[in-house]
Motif scaffolding. Structure first.
Motif, mmCIF file in Angstrom:
data_model
loop_
_atom_site.group_PDB
_atom_site.id
_atom_site.type_symbol
_atom_site.label_atom_id
_atom_site.label_comp_id
_atom_site.label_asym_id
_atom_site.label_seq_id
_atom_site.Cartn_x
_atom_site.Cartn_y
_atom_site.Cartn_z
ATOM 1 N N ARG A 14 1.846 5.102 0.691
ATOM 2 C CA ARG A 14 1.564 5.683 1.890
ATOM 3 C C ARG A 14 2.101 7.304 1.576
ATOM 4 N N GLU B 213 -4.609 2.873 6.847
ATOM 5 C CA GLU B 213 -3.531 2.369 6.044
ATOM 6 C C GLU B 213 -3.835 0.617 6.356
ATOM 7 N N VAL C 44 0.815 -1.296 -0.062
ATOM 8 C CA VAL C 44 0.095 0.140 -0.076
ATOM 9 C C VAL C 44 1.056 1.134 0.124
ATOM 10 N N PHE D 295 1.475 2.354 10.890
ATOM 11 C CA PHE D 295 0.402 2.323 10.138
ATOM 12 C C PHE D 295 -0.767 2.995 11.008
ATOM 13 N N THR D 296 -1.570 3.932 10.154
ATOM 14 C CA THR D 296 -2.670 4.487 10.694
ATOM 15 C C THR D 296 -3.830 3.393 10.435
#
Length: 984
Positions: free
Chosen positions: A7, A168, A5, A164-165
């Protein structure tokens, strides 16, 4: 790995000339920098350091090799071969970076801490066009970095930014084909704390079916099956540790928080303080959680606890429990007793303290602690406690089952609280009576408060405050009695204390959600939406489906009031889905909103069916029944079947009168007048008391559009002339100084555009067609003469070569055509003043973009909002072949870049070079030879550390001026010399 992913939020860090990234192993420092570097322009050099680079000569050789492939990169190596000093070689490396604007990444930079090699970094960090990123597992003590941070040339990324949020994490799972619920996302984030390597291992394990997120819900209860991750932990984190440090970490893993005194007592380790400090500074996953308090990552603790023999873990936990009880840390004591297997003592602690912990919002603590106790050891008190915990988690059916196993009094009180929490007053009366027969004198006040709240929920306000006068000071009483100002102030005060802290969900009592509804009722649609979205986030944080469903319904109200009906429908549908497993009472508001939308669309049968379904769920709440019927009727009133709304409005008015709600009565009275079914004096009193019912897009307004509400206000003023002074507040909200006359309120708005192109747009978005091309030119002419002009002058401008008779006839036809475009459906002259003097009549219903633009241009530089407005203005007037329009176009074309340059100067004075660059860059795009804008942009680029960009601005300005036969002014030349000198 598959399904990575992006970012993008990390990309902005590379804007800094020097970047320091500090985080323990597995935080993705290298990956993040590699992805970010690949996304930015310019070459990149990479050097992974090791212990040998502590020697300056070795480091100089490594640096020269790292930049060798860059343009001019052979120079450092050549100099090193001829005997140049390490410092000189490092300086040449910096020159290579500057010349090509490259990024140099130094990975594993902790290898240089406290070594002679660190001295070479000063050369690399000197000002220039190159960039340097330092990746380190531990904090770097470099004086040069501190200085650069103060000057704004350096930035830091820590583990917190690299983590990571939740969003995310969800995206990473989605990339693996897994869709997580909100609760599952929060569980994954809580267990991993965003640690990237843990998130990636967890995603892989979940995708392969080796683990479910339910396994992570309670790491205290045992290991999570993430063997690969734990192997990584053993190798990367624990392997390099000194045996004494590893032993301390392992034996202390039974405790969530570590303090020296605890470990000295429970582990008999006199060096606890020193060992904890060493661990916290060594790049492991032990961090400070306060003074003398440390905590390990939950996954590390789970792994380490699995390494302890069970008997040893129980013995340590038992000693810890005794320590916690002696020092008054009862929550910690409970957890330790459970780990130690001290079931009886844990049950006693939970029974005695669980209620207080729930009051503090520690629902998860109580729920998980109960789950670890064998139900065979539960006493009736624990069943009541379990009912309270489940009720606070919106699990109402399960809560009712637990209350059934409690003592009779607690069973009755639990059922009362269930009815109060779900606002179903009919269900509370019987258990209230049962509790009254059982309760002692010492708890009579508690019972009285419960009965009074149920009276409030039932819409019996007078009886409620007679029993409990303090209710009069609450937000819900103020709302239900019609005092919306007081209600909003109290709701916002409640909201201030709600967000972010540990607490239980307050369901319909949530301050943010009360505030959202009140803002929607008052027509403050932006605030209503903002409060609803914040409330939704808070509901997700609290894992409360009740709060989430209600927040979605309130968001739908805000969207419906704002006229975004499609978005409102989506929000109401989502609220219904969320409400389905919780309680039928939650369905009332989304059904109410959908009924109003159906009425607006003219679907009377559906509107009535939805209203009937919702009314069946009101549970004896007559206020809610009144609000439901009113809102549904207002939807009908604003649709093609408006007459169908009258019976509902009359019923709503009667219900609100019985409840004592002045606002509900006012809204119903105004809507009845709008439909010619109610008296003007009551409607005027409603608007005088609540001006926003006409002045703003209230959820409960009788007309949806601003112009339509203005027309209704004018009609009301005509019907009740004596009330006109009292209606002034609504008039001002609508944009009028006084209550307008019906002839001056067409019921729709028109927007005239002459910037970019000439166009006329109605409120519904329809662009009006021109009857004659000359009508377009006449509109532009009138727009550039806001005070108007003589009819003869306008005729001469449009038809300069025509015979007088022909010109007069053609002009009359053109004027008529323009009137048709502007005023179709309205009184002649409402927007276009005719006669010997011609003039547009801009105001609340007619908007001219050029007039609005000049209003902004003539404001003082630095006026709040001016820069954003200027940035959004079109670059020029429409191309119209009239001298007056051409002159105005020249004036506008000169004024816009001048205003932007002035805003850039203000931004620079306020130390906002980013804003200055926006303003000055826009000015130069309009006028490349605008020297004040060029000077401002040069200063801004220099302040942002972009010396080369400042140079490009000067070169472009010089070229633009040369095209005009000019040179830069002396002050511009002096500025460039100063900036270029500072750069060199």
């Amino acid at each position: 790995m598959r399904g990575a992913v992006a970012r993008p939020r990390l990309l902005s860090a590379l804007d800094a000339r020097v970047l320091l990234v500090t985080a323990p192993a597995g935080y993705g420092k290298t990956t993040a920098l590699a992805e970010a570097a690949a996304a930015r322009p310019g070459p990149v050099a990479w050097l992974t350091l090791d212990s040998d680079d502590a020697d300056p000569l070795v480091l100089a050789a490594s640096l020269s090799l790292a930049v060798q492939a860059l343009p001019g990169g052979a120079r450092p190596g050549d100099a090193l071969g001829t005997g140049a000093s390490p410092r000189r070689v490092a300086g040449l490396v910096a020159d290579v970076l500057d010349d090509c604007g490259a990024l140099l990444v130094l990975d594993e930079a902790q290898s240089l801490s406290g070594t002679p090699g660190a001295d070479l970094l000063a050369e690399l960090l000197a000002p220039g066009e190159g960039r340097v990123a330092l990746l380190s597992r531990t904090a770097l003590d470099l004086p040069d970095l501190t200085r650069l941070e103060v000057s704004g040339d350096a930035a830091r990324l820590s583990a917190a930014e690299l983590a990571f949020t939740p969003a995310e994490i969800a995206a990473l799972f989605a990339a693996q084909g897994l869709t997580l619920s909100g609760a599952e996302i929060r569980a994954a984030h809580a267990a991993t704390e965003g640690w990237p390597i843990a998130v990636r291992f967890l995603t892989q394990a979940a995708a392969q079916g080796r683990v479910t997120l339910a396994d992570l819900a309670d790491l205290e209860g045992g290991d999570a099956p993430l063997g690969t991750l734990f192997t990584y932990l053993a190798q990367e984190v624990l392997g390099p540790l000194d045996p004494a440090l590893r032993g301390l970490l392992t034996r202390s893993s039974v405790f969530e928080e570590l303090i020296p005194a605890l470990l000295e007592d429970a582990l008999n380790e006199p060096r606890s303080r020193t060992l904890l400090e060493t661990l916290a500074g060594s790049g492991t996953f032990l961090t400070r959680a306060g003074e003398d308090t440390y905590r390990a990552h939950p996954l590390l603790r789970a792994h380490l606890r699995g390494l302890l023999p069970p008997a040893e873990a129980r013995e340590i936990a038992g000693r810890g429990a005794a320590f916690f009880e002696r020092t008054g840390r009862l929550r910690r004591a409970l957890a330790a007793h459970l780990l130690a297997g001290n079931v009886a003592r844990a049950a006693t602690l939970l029974a005695g303290r669980g209620g207080a912990w729930l009051a503090q919002g520690r629902v998860t603590l109580v729920d998980r602690s109960l789950a670890r106790l064998p139900r065979s050891d539960w006493m009736p008190t624990l069943h009541a406690l379990a009912g309270d915990a489940l009720r606070l988690a919106s699990r109402y059916d399960e809560a009712r089952a637990e209350y059934a196993l409690a003592e009779p009094l607690e069973r009755a009180l639990g059922e009362v609280r269930l009815a109060l929490d779900t606002v179903q007053p009919e269900q509370a009366w019987s258990p209230l009576d049962a509790a009254a027969a059982l309760i002692g004198e010492d708890r009579q006040a508690e019972l009285r408060r419960l009965r009074a709240e149920n009276l409030l929920n039932a819409g019996q306000l007078a009886e409620a405050v007679a029993l409990e006068p303090e209710l009069r000071g609450g937000a819900r009483y103020a709302l239900r009695s019609g005092d919306l100002d007081a209600a909003l102030a109290r709701a916002l005060a409640l909201a201030d204390g709600e967000t972010g802290g540990a607490r239980a969900a307050q369901n319909h009592r949530e301050g943010l959600l009360l505030a959202s509804f009140l803002h929607a009722a008052r027509g403050e649609v932006q605030d209503a939406g903002a409060c609803a979205r914040r409330g939704l986030s808070e509901g997700e944080r609290l894992e409360s489906p009740f709060v989430q469903s209600l927040a979605l319904a309130r968001l739908g109200h805000a969207q419906q009031a704002a006229g975004d009906f499609a978005a409102a429908r989506e929000s109401y549908d989502a609220a219904l889905r969320q409400a389905q497993p919780v309680t039928g009472r939650l369905r009332v508001e989304p059904l109410m909103g959908l009924a109003a939308l159906a009425g607006r669309a003219g679907d009377v049968d559906r509107a009535q069916a939805l209203t009937a379904e919702a009314r069946g769920q009101t549970g004896g709440d007559s206020y809610m029944a009144g609000l439901l019927i009113l809102t549904s009727a207002l939807g009908l009133a604003q649709g093609p079947q408006a007459a169908q709304a009258v019976p509902g409005l009359q019923e709503a008015a009667a219900l609100f009168q019985a409840c004592g709600d002045a606002f509900g009565q006012a809204a119903a009275a105004l809507a009845l007048f709008a439909l010619d079914a109610g008296p003007a004096d009551q409607a005027a009193g409603a608007v005088a008391a609540y001006p926003f019912l006409l002045g703003l897009p209230s959820l409960l307004a009788p007309v949806a559009t601003r112009a339509g509400r203005a027309a209704l206000l004018a009609r009301l003023g005509e019907a009740h002339p004596g009330a006109r002074p009292a209606l002034t507040g609504a008039a001002r909200l609508l944009g009028y100084a006084v209550v307008p006359d019906p002839a001056d309120t067409p019921g729709f708005e028109v927007r005239v555009q002459v910037l970019g192109r000439v166009a006329v747009t109605r409120e519904d978005g329809r662009v009006r067609e021109w009857g004659r091309a000359k009508a377009r030119d006449l509109l532009a002419l009138l727009a550039v003469h806001p005070a108007g002009l003589p009819r003869e002058a306008a005729q001469e401008a449009l038809f300069p070569d025509a015979d007088p008779g022909v010109g007069e006839r053609n002009f009359r036809v053109t004027l008529h055509a323009l009137g048709q475009v502007l005023e179709e459906g309205a009184r002649s002259g409402v927007f276009l003043e005719r006669g010997d003097w011609l003039r547009l009549r801009p105001g609340a219903d007619l908007h001219v973009d050029l007039a609005a633009a000049w209003a902004r241009l003539e404001q003082a530089a630095g006026t709040p909002g001016r820069l954003d407005a200027l940035l959004g203005l079109p670059p020029a007037l429409a191309d119209v072949d009239l001298e007056d329009v051409a002159r105005e176009a020249e004036r506008y074309a000169a004024a816009l870049p001048e205003a932007l340059a002035a805003e850039a100067d203000v931004a620079l004075a306020l130390a906002r070079p980013d804003r200055a660059a926006l303003a000055a860059g826009r000015a130069l795009s309009l006028d490349p030879a605008h020297e004040p804008a060029a000077r401002a942009l040069m200063r801004a680029q220099h302040a942002l550390g972009r010396g080369a960009a400042a140079g490009r601005v000067y070169v472009a300005l010089t070229a633009a001026l040369a095209d005009l036969g000019l040179k830069p002014l002396p002050e511009t030349q002096v500025l460039w010399q100063a900036l270029s000198g500072a750069r060199s």
